[in-house]
Motif scaffolding. Structure first.
Motif, PDB file in Angstrom:
ATOM      1  N   VAL A 199       0.847  -1.199   0.000  1.00  0.00           N
ATOM      2  CA  VAL A 199       0.000   0.000   0.000  1.00  0.00           C
ATOM      3  C   VAL A 199       0.880   1.247   0.000  1.00  0.00           C
ATOM      4  O   VAL A 199       0.665   2.183  -0.775  1.00  0.00           O
ATOM      5  CB  VAL A 199      -0.985  -0.002   1.195  1.00  0.00           C
ATOM      6  N   ALA A 200       1.896   1.267   0.852  1.00  0.00           N
ATOM      7  CA  ALA A 200       2.801   2.421   0.932  1.00  0.00           C
ATOM      8  C   ALA A 200       3.509   2.679  -0.399  1.00  0.00           C
ATOM      9  O   ALA A 200       3.771   3.825  -0.753  1.00  0.00           O
ATOM     10  CB  ALA A 200       3.827   2.210   2.044  1.00  0.00           C
ATOM     11  N   LEU A 201       3.799   1.614  -1.132  1.00  0.00           N
ATOM     12  CA  LEU A 201       4.489   1.740  -2.420  1.00  0.00           C
ATOM     13  C   LEU A 201       3.542   2.051  -3.578  1.00  0.00           C
ATOM     14  O   LEU A 201       3.973   2.242  -4.707  1.00  0.00           O
ATOM     15  CB  LEU A 201       5.259   0.453  -2.720  1.00  0.00           C
ATOM     16  N   GLY A 202       2.234   2.054  -3.295  1.00  0.00           N
ATOM     17  CA  GLY A 202       1.265   2.366  -4.342  1.00  0.00           C
ATOM     18  C   GLY A 202       0.941   1.198  -5.252  1.00  0.00           C
ATOM     19  O   GLY A 202       0.380   1.386  -6.327  1.00  0.00           O
ATOM     20  N   GLU A 209      -4.130  -0.452  -2.925  1.00  0.00           N
ATOM     21  CA  GLU A 209      -4.768   0.595  -2.151  1.00  0.00           C
ATOM     22  C   GLU A 209      -5.883  -0.030  -1.339  1.00  0.00           C
ATOM     23  O   GLU A 209      -6.434  -1.061  -1.723  1.00  0.00           O
ATOM     24  CB  GLU A 209      -5.306   1.709  -3.042  1.00  0.00           C
ATOM     25  N   GLN A 210      -6.184   0.576  -0.206  1.00  0.00           N
ATOM     26  CA  GLN A 210      -7.293   0.103   0.608  1.00  0.00           C
ATOM     27  C   GLN A 210      -8.528   0.879   0.203  1.00  0.00           C
ATOM     28  O   GLN A 210      -8.500   2.110   0.112  1.00  0.00           O
ATOM     29  CB  GLN A 210      -7.006   0.286   2.088  1.00  0.00           C
ATOM     30  N   SER A 224      -7.180  -3.334  -3.239  1.00  0.00           N
ATOM     31  CA  SER A 224      -7.401  -3.283  -4.677  1.00  0.00           C
ATOM     32  C   SER A 224      -6.080  -2.917  -5.349  1.00  0.00           C
ATOM     33  O   SER A 224      -5.340  -2.064  -4.856  1.00  0.00           O
ATOM     34  CB  SER A 224      -8.462  -2.221  -4.984  1.00  0.00           C
ATOM     35  N   LEU A 225      -5.793  -3.561  -6.457  1.00  0.00           N
ATOM     36  CA  LEU A 225      -4.585  -3.225  -7.213  1.00  0.00           C
ATOM     37  C   LEU A 225      -4.727  -1.836  -7.821  1.00  0.00           C
ATOM     38  O   LEU A 225      -5.786  -1.484  -8.344  1.00  0.00           O
ATOM     39  CB  LEU A 225      -4.354  -4.231  -8.341  1.00  0.00           C
ATOM     40  N   THR A 226      -3.682  -1.067  -7.744  1.00  0.00           N
ATOM     41  CA  THR A 226      -3.632   0.220  -8.427  1.00  0.00           C
ATOM     42  C   THR A 226      -3.175  -0.028  -9.865  1.00  0.00           C
ATOM     43  O   THR A 226      -2.850  -1.166 -10.242  1.00  0.00           O
ATOM     44  CB  THR A 226      -2.616   1.145  -7.732  1.00  0.00           C
TER      45      THR A 226
END
Length: 154
Positions: free
Chosen positions: A61-64, A67-68, A80-82
């Motif tokens: 999540v921190a690396l993008g 995402e939550q 969810s995948l960005t």
């Protein structure tokens, strides 16, 4: 001894491995591509300890990469995948393809959703369309490639 971070390394491969170079992170992304979205789904499908899963999910999540997002009609959140995360599909399929060539059973076949036919293996193609392998390519410094004598290679 503390491991050196490669997060700001000049090499894009080193930076990428810093982000997703451990086994659990890669497998979490694989499962997200397969449709897992909730913590419990990742835990069950991977058989990973909760503490390890928590750390890896936070890092992704921190690396993008993930995402939550809120679950509709609930106080829970799922992953969810960005776009950055979906960009790893090609990378994971290249690793998978390499693994298929190393033997062992393969319970799945990658197929085109439209006509249900197996897709062709990933390959590099030169500017003229011919397939090229490792012996046909080289990495050159970007500034060298942009010099006039190299520009003709484009």
């Amino acid at each position: 001894m503390k491991r050196k971070s490669l997060e700001n390394d000049e090499c894009p491969l080193a930076r990428s491995l810093e982000a997703i170079g451990d086994t659990w992170s890669v497998l979490i992304v694989r499962q997200a591509l397969a449709g897992d979205r909730r913590f419990g789904e990742f835990e069950k499908s991977l058989g990973v300890a909760k503490n390890i899963l928590t750390v890896r999910l936070r890092k992704l999540v921190a690396l993008g990469v993930l995402e939550q997002v809120p679950v509709e009609g609930s106080t829970y959140q799922e992953y969810s995948l960005t776009e950055k995360g979906r960009g790893l599909f090609l990378v994971l399929m290249a690793i998978r393809q390499w693994g298929e060539g190393c033997g062992g059973d393969n319970p799945y076949v990658l197929v085109d959703k439209r006509d249900r036919k197996p897709v062709k293996p990933l390959a590099f193609h030169a500017h003229d369309g011919r397939e090229v392998g490792p012996d046909d390519m080289e990495l050159v410094p970007a500034e060298e490639f942009s010099r006039p004598e190299c520009a003709r290679r484009k």
